[in-house]
Motif scaffolding. Structure first.
Motif, PDB file in Angstrom:
ATOM      1  N   VAL A 247      59.950   8.834 -36.082  1.00 36.85           N
ATOM      2  CA  VAL A 247      60.468   8.264 -37.332  1.00 36.85           C
ATOM      3  C   VAL A 247      61.876   7.751 -37.075  1.00 36.85           C
ATOM      4  O   VAL A 247      62.699   8.437 -36.466  1.00 36.85           O
ATOM      5  CB  VAL A 247      60.479   9.315 -38.470  1.00 36.85           C
ATOM      6  N   PHE A 248      62.154   6.531 -37.537  1.00 37.44           N
ATOM      7  CA  PHE A 248      63.487   5.943 -37.451  1.00 37.44           C
ATOM      8  C   PHE A 248      64.120   5.924 -38.842  1.00 37.44           C
ATOM      9  O   PHE A 248      63.461   5.568 -39.822  1.00 37.44           O
ATOM     10  CB  PHE A 248      63.427   4.491 -36.946  1.00 37.44           C
ATOM     11  N   CYS A 249      65.405   6.273 -38.902  1.00 39.11           N
ATOM     12  CA  CYS A 249      66.179   6.183 -40.147  1.00 39.11           C
ATOM     13  C   CYS A 249      67.571   5.711 -39.752  1.00 39.11           C
ATOM     14  O   CYS A 249      68.459   6.518 -39.458  1.00 39.11           O
ATOM     15  CB  CYS A 249      66.205   7.538 -40.851  1.00 39.11           C
ATOM     16  N   HIS A 250      67.757   4.404 -39.722  1.00 39.40           N
ATOM     17  CA  HIS A 250      68.950   3.819 -39.127  1.00 39.40           C
ATOM     18  C   HIS A 250      69.866   3.193 -40.177  1.00 39.40           C
ATOM     19  O   HIS A 250      69.471   2.262 -40.888  1.00 39.40           O
ATOM     20  CB  HIS A 250      68.547   2.755 -38.094  1.00 39.40           C
ATOM     21  N   ASN A 251      71.083   3.735 -40.278  1.00 40.89           N
ATOM     22  CA  ASN A 251      72.096   3.247 -41.220  1.00 40.89           C
ATOM     23  C   ASN A 251      71.557   3.226 -42.653  1.00 40.89           C
ATOM     24  O   ASN A 251      71.695   2.240 -43.372  1.00 40.89           O
ATOM     25  CB  ASN A 251      72.589   1.846 -40.813  1.00 40.89           C
ATOM     26  N   VAL A 252      70.970   4.333 -43.043  1.00 40.03           N
ATOM     27  CA  VAL A 252      70.385   4.475 -44.376  1.00 40.03           C
ATOM     28  C   VAL A 252      71.073   5.578 -45.168  1.00 40.03           C
ATOM     29  O   VAL A 252      71.468   5.379 -46.325  1.00 40.03           O
ATOM     30  CB  VAL A 252      68.867   4.779 -44.278  1.00 40.03           C
ATOM     31  N   LEU A 253      71.215   6.751 -44.577  1.00 43.35           N
ATOM     32  CA  LEU A 253      71.638   7.927 -45.327  1.00 43.35           C
ATOM     33  C   LEU A 253      73.069   7.826 -45.855  1.00 43.35           C
ATOM     34  O   LEU A 253      73.432   8.548 -46.786  1.00 43.35           O
ATOM     35  CB  LEU A 253      71.483   9.183 -44.460  1.00 43.35           C
ATOM     36  N   GLU A 254      73.882   6.929 -45.274  1.00 44.70           N
ATOM     37  CA  GLU A 254      75.247   6.729 -45.790  1.00 44.70           C
ATOM     38  C   GLU A 254      75.248   6.250 -47.233  1.00 44.70           C
ATOM     39  O   GLU A 254      76.227   6.428 -47.953  1.00 44.70           O
ATOM     40  CB  GLU A 254      76.001   5.672 -44.953  1.00 44.70           C
ATOM     41  N   TYR A 255      74.152   5.597 -47.635  1.00 46.84           N
ATOM     42  CA  TYR A 255      74.140   4.903 -48.919  1.00 46.84           C
ATOM     43  C   TYR A 255      73.321   5.615 -49.987  1.00 46.84           C
ATOM     44  O   TYR A 255      73.093   5.057 -51.056  1.00 46.84           O
ATOM     45  CB  TYR A 255      73.604   3.480 -48.715  1.00 46.84           C
ATOM     46  N   VAL A 256      72.865   6.820 -49.706  1.00 45.82           N
ATOM     47  CA  VAL A 256      72.053   7.545 -50.691  1.00 45.82           C
ATOM     48  C   VAL A 256      72.714   8.877 -51.022  1.00 45.82           C
ATOM     49  O   VAL A 256      73.289   9.536 -50.146  1.00 45.82           O
ATOM     50  CB  VAL A 256      70.620   7.778 -50.172  1.00 45.82           C
ATOM     51  N   PRO A 257      72.655   9.297 -52.284  1.00 45.58           N
ATOM     52  CA  PRO A 257      73.271  10.573 -52.663  1.00 45.58           C
ATOM     53  C   PRO A 257      72.420  11.779 -52.287  1.00 45.58           C
ATOM     54  O   PRO A 257      72.943  12.884 -52.141  1.00 45.58           O
ATOM     55  CB  PRO A 257      73.391  10.449 -54.186  1.00 45.58           C
ATOM     56  N   ASP A 258      71.112  11.565 -52.135  1.00 45.74           N
ATOM     57  CA  ASP A 258      70.195  12.680 -51.905  1.00 45.74           C
ATOM     58  C   ASP A 258      69.734  12.726 -50.445  1.00 45.74           C
ATOM     59  O   ASP A 258      68.547  12.636 -50.148  1.00 45.74           O
ATOM     60  CB  ASP A 258      68.990  12.588 -52.842  1.00 45.74           C
ATOM     61  N   LYS A 259      70.688  12.867 -49.547  1.00 47.22           N
ATOM     62  CA  LYS A 259      70.384  12.888 -48.105  1.00 47.22           C
ATOM     63  C   LYS A 259      69.376  13.983 -47.766  1.00 47.22           C
ATOM     64  O   LYS A 259      68.451  13.778 -46.988  1.00 47.22           O
ATOM     65  CB  LYS A 259      71.665  13.091 -47.301  1.00 47.22           C
TER      66      LYS A 259
ATOM     67  N   PHE B 240      52.936  -5.211 -37.641  1.00 44.87           N
ATOM     68  CA  PHE B 240      53.293  -3.923 -38.226  1.00 44.87           C
ATOM     69  C   PHE B 240      53.078  -4.006 -39.730  1.00 44.87           C
ATOM     70  O   PHE B 240      53.033  -5.098 -40.306  1.00 44.87           O
ATOM     71  CB  PHE B 240      54.747  -3.527 -37.900  1.00 44.87           C
ATOM     72  N   GLU B 241      52.932  -2.853 -40.354  1.00 43.36           N
ATOM     73  CA  GLU B 241      52.735  -2.798 -41.800  1.00 43.36           C
ATOM     74  C   GLU B 241      54.087  -2.723 -42.490  1.00 43.36           C
ATOM     75  O   GLU B 241      54.895  -1.843 -42.189  1.00 43.36           O
ATOM     76  CB  GLU B 241      51.896  -1.578 -42.173  1.00 43.36           C
ATOM     77  N   LEU B 242      54.351  -3.634 -43.408  1.00 41.90           N
ATOM     78  CA  LEU B 242      55.630  -3.682 -44.113  1.00 41.90           C
ATOM     79  C   LEU B 242      55.402  -3.334 -45.581  1.00 41.90           C
ATOM     80  O   LEU B 242      54.610  -3.986 -46.277  1.00 41.90           O
ATOM     81  CB  LEU B 242      56.256  -5.072 -43.992  1.00 41.90           C
ATOM     82  N   ILE B 243      56.100  -2.294 -46.032  1.00 44.25           N
ATOM     83  CA  ILE B 243      55.957  -1.799 -47.398  1.00 44.25           C
ATOM     84  C   ILE B 243      57.281  -1.985 -48.138  1.00 44.25           C
ATOM     85  O   ILE B 243      58.347  -1.586 -47.647  1.00 44.25           O
ATOM     86  CB  ILE B 243      55.565  -0.304 -47.402  1.00 44.25           C
TER      87      ILE B 243
ATOM     88  N   ALA C  63      63.955  -0.168 -43.104  1.00 43.86           N
ATOM     89  CA  ALA C  63      63.782  -1.013 -41.917  1.00 43.86           C
ATOM     90  C   ALA C  63      64.678  -2.247 -41.903  1.00 43.86           C
ATOM     91  O   ALA C  63      64.770  -2.922 -40.874  1.00 43.86           O
ATOM     92  CB  ALA C  63      62.316  -1.440 -41.800  1.00 43.86           C
ATOM     93  N   GLY C  64      65.322  -2.577 -43.014  1.00 43.25           N
ATOM     94  CA  GLY C  64      66.217  -3.733 -43.040  1.00 43.25           C
ATOM     95  C   GLY C  64      65.480  -5.018 -42.748  1.00 43.25           C
ATOM     96  O   GLY C  64      64.473  -5.350 -43.390  1.00 43.25           O
ATOM     97  N   PHE C  65      65.952  -5.767 -41.750  1.00 44.16           N
ATOM     98  CA  PHE C  65      65.315  -7.021 -41.363  1.00 44.16           C
ATOM     99  C   PHE C  65      64.152  -6.805 -40.405  1.00 44.16           C
ATOM    100  O   PHE C  65      63.617  -7.752 -39.834  1.00 44.16           O
ATOM    101  CB  PHE C  65      66.347  -7.955 -40.727  1.00 44.16           C
ATOM    102  N   CYS C  66      63.787  -5.554 -40.183  1.00 41.65           N
ATOM    103  CA  CYS C  66      62.611  -5.169 -39.386  1.00 41.65           C
ATOM    104  C   CYS C  66      62.734  -5.543 -37.910  1.00 41.65           C
ATOM    105  O   CYS C  66      61.716  -5.739 -37.234  1.00 41.65           O
ATOM    106  CB  CYS C  66      61.338  -5.781 -39.979  1.00 41.65           C
ATOM    107  N   VAL C  67      63.954  -5.606 -37.400  1.00 41.31           N
ATOM    108  CA  VAL C  67      64.139  -5.894 -35.980  1.00 41.31           C
ATOM    109  C   VAL C  67      63.491  -4.801 -35.132  1.00 41.31           C
ATOM    110  O   VAL C  67      62.754  -5.074 -34.173  1.00 41.31           O
ATOM    111  CB  VAL C  67      65.635  -6.016 -35.627  1.00 41.31           C
ATOM    112  N   THR C  68      63.753  -3.556 -35.490  1.00 37.11           N
ATOM    113  CA  THR C  68      63.216  -2.429 -34.731  1.00 37.11           C
ATOM    114  C   THR C  68      61.708  -2.311 -34.921  1.00 37.11           C
ATOM    115  O   THR C  68      60.960  -2.103 -33.952  1.00 37.11           O
ATOM    116  CB  THR C  68      63.911  -1.127 -35.148  1.00 37.11           C
ATOM    117  N   ALA C  69      61.245  -2.448 -36.154  1.00 37.27           N
ATOM    118  CA  ALA C  69      59.807  -2.373 -36.424  1.00 37.27           C
ATOM    119  C   ALA C  69      59.057  -3.455 -35.665  1.00 37.27           C
ATOM    120  O   ALA C  69      57.996  -3.205 -35.074  1.00 37.27           O
ATOM    121  CB  ALA C  69      59.550  -2.488 -37.925  1.00 37.27           C
ATOM    122  N   ASP C  70      59.587  -4.658 -35.670  1.00 35.77           N
ATOM    123  CA  ASP C  70      58.925  -5.764 -34.979  1.00 35.77           C
ATOM    124  C   ASP C  70      58.919  -5.539 -33.467  1.00 35.77           C
ATOM    125  O   ASP C  70      57.923  -5.805 -32.791  1.00 35.77           O
ATOM    126  CB  ASP C  70      59.638  -7.078 -35.308  1.00 35.77           C
TER     127      ASP C  70
END
Length: 243
Positions: A98-110, A77-80, A43-50
């Protein structure tokens, strides 16, 4: 380019940061009148979640402690604090969106993460993925940054740059679409984000309401036209889970 998490946080308050989210929210087009159960993974800075927490039941998962400390939390919202391991706490078919925004670029196990996200989306529910677009990055280096050498390097070698979030791998649309299909997720729409508004270096004009309104209208008018969104900086893919 931001040099720290704090610099990155300041960018979202600038017109070019706000426009990213204004464009994203218009593309998601979620009604405030029909409350949904939403997960924002990474969620990063939680702009979308908020933003969606005002009218929906939202869970935000973010692994970076510094980003959590600088996060926006004006609505409920619940922040984990966690990563992919936090997904195991949720039963199959738990979330409408489900949102997954600008995340998968940085993980090896997409694939591992995508499989988990697909598991917890309800049948008929949706997954929103925002990803960097290689063609857009080449355009940004060549035009905005006036750095054709960097653009050539990306063109010839692909995007494996290091950033504050780790090594970035700008994977293709076809790759994630193929993985999605494997786990029952089928493409519903593809949009571009940041096609034009970040190419100009005239920052002063970007603070004027007339520029902002017209540029946002232009972004929305062109975001689902292939000829334009092919060179957008970000690609926004929306999947629906097979019923």
């Amino acid at each position: 380019m931001p040099n720290s998490i704090e610099d990155y946080r300041k960018l979202i308050e600038k017109p070019w940061g706000r426009m990213f989210y204004d464009t994203l929210f218009k593309q998601l087009d979620l009604s405030d009148n029909s409350p949904l159960k939403i997960l924002d993974f990474g969620a990063g800075f939680c702009v979308t979640a908020d933003h969606y927490g005002k009218h929906h039941k939202v869970v935000a998962i973010e692994p970076d402690e510094e980003m959590i400390k600088l996060s926006i939390h004006e609505n409920h919202f619940e922040l984990i604090h966690g990563g992919k391991e936090a997904l195991s706490a949720y039963a199959d078919n738990s979330f409408d969106f489900v949102f997954c925004h600008n995340v998968l670029e940085y993980v090896p196990d997409k694939e591992v993460i995508l499989k988990e996200l697909a598991r917890i989306v309800k049948p008929g529910g949706k997954l929103s993925i925002v990803k960097h677009n290689l063609m857009g990055r080449i355009m940004a280096y060549a035009v905005f940054a006036d750095d054709p050498k960097a653009a050539l390097d990306l063109l010839e070698c692909g995007d494996n740059e290091k950033s504050m979030f780790g090594k970035r791998n700008t994977y293709s649309d076809d790759h994630i679409i193929g993985l999605g299909r494997k786990y029952g997720l089928f493409m519903e729409n593809i949009f571009g984000i940041r096609t034009f508004f970040a190419l100009s270096q005239n920052d002063d004009i970007k603070f004027t309401p007339e520029w902002y309104d017209n540029m946002l209208a232009l972004e929305m008018r062109t975001c689902n036209i292939t000829e334009y969104n092919s060179f957008s900086f970000f690609r926004h893919l929306i999947f629906q889970k097979n019923k």
